[in-house]
Design a protein around this motif. Structure first.
Motif, PDB file in Angstrom:
ATOM      1  N   LYS A 170       0.823  -1.213   0.000  1.00 60.59           N
ATOM      2  CA  LYS A 170       0.000   0.000   0.000  1.00 60.59           C
ATOM      3  C   LYS A 170       0.855   1.259   0.000  1.00 60.59           C
ATOM      4  O   LYS A 170       0.579   2.215  -0.742  1.00 60.59           O
ATOM      5  N   GLY A 171       1.893   1.267   0.836  1.00 66.31           N
ATOM      6  CA  GLY A 171       2.748   2.442   0.907  1.00 66.31           C
ATOM      7  C   GLY A 171       3.487   2.705  -0.389  1.00 66.31           C
ATOM      8  O   GLY A 171       3.711   3.869  -0.760  1.00 66.31           O
ATOM      9  N   ILE A 172       3.857   1.642  -1.085  1.00 63.31           N
ATOM     10  CA  ILE A 172       4.540   1.798  -2.374  1.00 63.31           C
ATOM     11  C   ILE A 172       3.605   2.469  -3.378  1.00 63.31           C
ATOM     12  O   ILE A 172       4.000   3.390  -4.095  1.00 63.31           O
ATOM     13  N   ILE A 193       7.686  10.536   5.294  1.00 68.26           N
ATOM     14  CA  ILE A 193       8.660   9.514   5.681  1.00 68.26           C
ATOM     15  C   ILE A 193       8.716   8.431   4.608  1.00 68.26           C
ATOM     16  O   ILE A 193       7.872   8.379   3.711  1.00 68.26           O
ATOM     17  N   SER A 194       9.706   7.559   4.728  1.00 66.04           N
ATOM     18  CA  SER A 194       9.852   6.479   3.761  1.00 66.04           C
ATOM     19  C   SER A 194       8.774   5.427   3.948  1.00 66.04           C
ATOM     20  O   SER A 194       8.166   5.306   5.030  1.00 66.04           O
ATOM     21  N   ALA A 195       8.534   4.661   2.904  1.00 69.60           N
ATOM     22  CA  ALA A 195       7.570   3.568   3.001  1.00 69.60           C
ATOM     23  C   ALA A 195       8.036   2.520   4.012  1.00 69.60           C
ATOM     24  O   ALA A 195       7.210   1.872   4.678  1.00 69.60           O
ATOM     25  N   GLN A 196       9.337   2.358   4.149  1.00 69.24           N
ATOM     26  CA  GLN A 196       9.871   1.378   5.105  1.00 69.24           C
ATOM     27  C   GLN A 196       9.568   1.776   6.539  1.00 69.24           C
ATOM     28  O   GLN A 196       9.127   0.954   7.351  1.00 69.24           O
ATOM     29  N   LEU A 197       9.799   3.045   6.881  1.00 66.25           N
ATOM     30  CA  LEU A 197       9.529   3.498   8.242  1.00 66.25           C
ATOM     31  C   LEU A 197       8.028   3.469   8.529  1.00 66.25           C
ATOM     32  O   LEU A 197       7.608   3.079   9.630  1.00 66.25           O
ATOM     33  N   ALA A 250      13.123  -0.394  -1.975  1.00 66.69           N
ATOM     34  CA  ALA A 250      14.475  -0.271  -2.524  1.00 66.69           C
ATOM     35  C   ALA A 250      14.480  -0.431  -4.036  1.00 66.69           C
ATOM     36  O   ALA A 250      15.164   0.311  -4.748  1.00 66.69           O
ATOM     37  N   LEU A 251      13.698  -1.390  -4.542  1.00 62.24           N
ATOM     38  CA  LEU A 251      13.709  -1.680  -5.980  1.00 62.24           C
ATOM     39  C   LEU A 251      12.881  -0.691  -6.794  1.00 62.24           C
ATOM     40  O   LEU A 251      13.276  -0.300  -7.903  1.00 62.24           O
ATOM     41  N   ILE A 252      11.722  -0.290  -6.262  1.00 62.56           N
ATOM     42  CA  ILE A 252      10.791   0.541  -7.034  1.00 62.56           C
ATOM     43  C   ILE A 252      10.967   2.022  -6.737  1.00 62.56           C
ATOM     44  O   ILE A 252      10.954   2.854  -7.654  1.00 62.56           O
ATOM     45  N   LEU A 253      11.133   2.364  -5.459  1.00 62.38           N
ATOM     46  CA  LEU A 253      11.213   3.769  -5.064  1.00 62.38           C
ATOM     47  C   LEU A 253      12.644   4.268  -4.899  1.00 62.38           C
ATOM     48  O   LEU A 253      12.848   5.452  -4.637  1.00 62.38           O
ATOM     49  N   ASN A 254      13.601   3.355  -5.023  1.00 54.71           N
ATOM     50  CA  ASN A 254      15.012   3.701  -4.822  1.00 54.71           C
ATOM     51  C   ASN A 254      15.296   4.235  -3.422  1.00 54.71           C
ATOM     52  O   ASN A 254      16.193   5.069  -3.229  1.00 54.71           O
ATOM     53  N   GLU A 255      14.524   3.765  -2.438  1.00 53.92           N
ATOM     54  CA  GLU A 255      14.818   4.127  -1.055  1.00 53.92           C
ATOM     55  C   GLU A 255      16.076   3.384  -0.607  1.00 53.92           C
ATOM     56  O   GLU A 255      16.325   2.255  -1.037  1.00 53.92           O
ATOM     57  N   PRO A 256      16.887   3.992   0.241  1.00 57.11           N
ATOM     58  CA  PRO A 256      18.112   3.318   0.697  1.00 57.11           C
ATOM     59  C   PRO A 256      17.788   2.096   1.548  1.00 57.11           C
ATOM     60  O   PRO A 256      16.814   2.093   2.308  1.00 57.11           O
TER      61      PRO A 256
END
Length: 305
Positions: free
Chosen positions: A24-26, A98-102, A267-273
């Motif tokens: 969802k976040g992506i 914030i990032s999708a990961q956080l 990481a793959l789609i949004l290029n987040e670290p």
């Protein structure tokens, strides 16, 4: 005795459902990049997914021998507005900062908050397992949050605070909805909750559109479809079937797939670290929450905001 094929398929459905929910976040991050606003995406998600949930509710109501009481329906509707309108709006708003990961790790903390609510409201004991779970999970989120705060500053703090408020409200929703779901059944409860939430969502969206004009481009519409079907309807059905095949305990044990899938997709789609801080935060948080999987297994049958 359950067949190995049914058991394996149940685990696959559970893992797939948790993974799809986590994307969802992506979808929202991609929509923001295309110029969409929160209210627009909420309206698209609800408008596209609602017919499916109405059909699910209609089937569930046909199977009931007795009609639910008006009080039960109103309670389910109020809880639906809290989760699928208030929590969703807060979550999507916080996600802008914030990032999708956080975002996924903070939301993943909700079982720990449920445990705290149970301790405060019902006097449930806080064991050493609870204490270790809280220490691990919040250490993981804090590690990732501090990493983002150093880069984004106050905006990241604001976003993290909004998403944590979402987790607290969602934990309250989970706690309050358990007896209602037990009486209505998960399919009928979700149908009533979604239908009730559709009203304020659409009113809010139309009100915002009067001041903010964002064209509904094909890309935004495609993200809306992705948010509604693969990230909402399909995982809800998959998780319900997984619970039927393997039970809520094993279903809950697959929950850690969600944050991991979010990290990989981000990481793959949004290029987040994704380096050592992100990896350590993921391991700590998932390990901590999984320690609490048993007390919250009955809550996995309902979709997240």
């Amino acid at each position: 005795m359950q067949s190995p094929i049914r058991h394996t398929s149940g685990l696959m459905l559970a893992a797939g459902g948790a993974t799809l929910f986590s994307l969802k976040g992506i979808a929202m991050k991609l929509a923001f990049a295309q110029g969409a606003n929160v209210e627009q995406m909420m309206a698209l998600r609800m408008g596209i997914s609602l017919p499916f949930f109405l059909w699910i509710g209609w089937r569930a109501s046909k199977r009931r021998e007795t009609k639910p009481t008006p009080r039960l329906i109103v309670t389910a509707a109020a809880l639906g507005i809290l989760s699928y309108y208030v929590c969703t709006w807060l979550d999507f708003t916080g996600l802008k900062y914030i990032s999708a990961q956080l975002e996924r790790l903070i939301l993943f903390l909700y079982p720990t908050i449920v445990a705290l609510f149970a301790w405060i409201a019902f006097g449930d004991k806080i064991t050493w397992r609870h204490a270790v779970a809280l220490l691990l999970s919040y250490s993981g989120v804090t590690l990732l949050a501090l990493n983002e705060f150093s880069a984004a500053g106050p905006d990241a703090m604001l976003g993290a605070g909004i998403v944590f408020a979402t987790a607290v409200l969602f934990a309250f929703y989970v706690t309050a909805s358990k007896p209602v779901i037990a009486k209505l059944g998960s399919p009928l409860f979700i149908s009533i909750a979604m239908s009730a939430a559709a009203v304020p969502i659409l009113i809010h969206s139309f009100a915002i559109s009067a001041f903010e004009t964002t064209p509904l481009s094909p890309a935004i519409l495609a993200n809306g479809v992705f948010l509604a079907i693969p990230c909402t309807v399909l995982p809800a059905l998959m998780i319900a079937e997984a619970i039927a095949r393997i039970g809520p305990g094993l279903m809950s044990a697959t929950g850690g797939v969600g944050p991991a899938a979010t990290a990989l997709a981000a990481a793959l789609i949004l290029n987040e670290p994704f380096g050592p801080p992100q990896a350590m935060a993921l391991v700590l948080t998932v390990t901590g929450v999984m320690l609490l999987s048993k007390p919250v297994v009955q809550t996995r049958q309902i979709p997240r905001p």
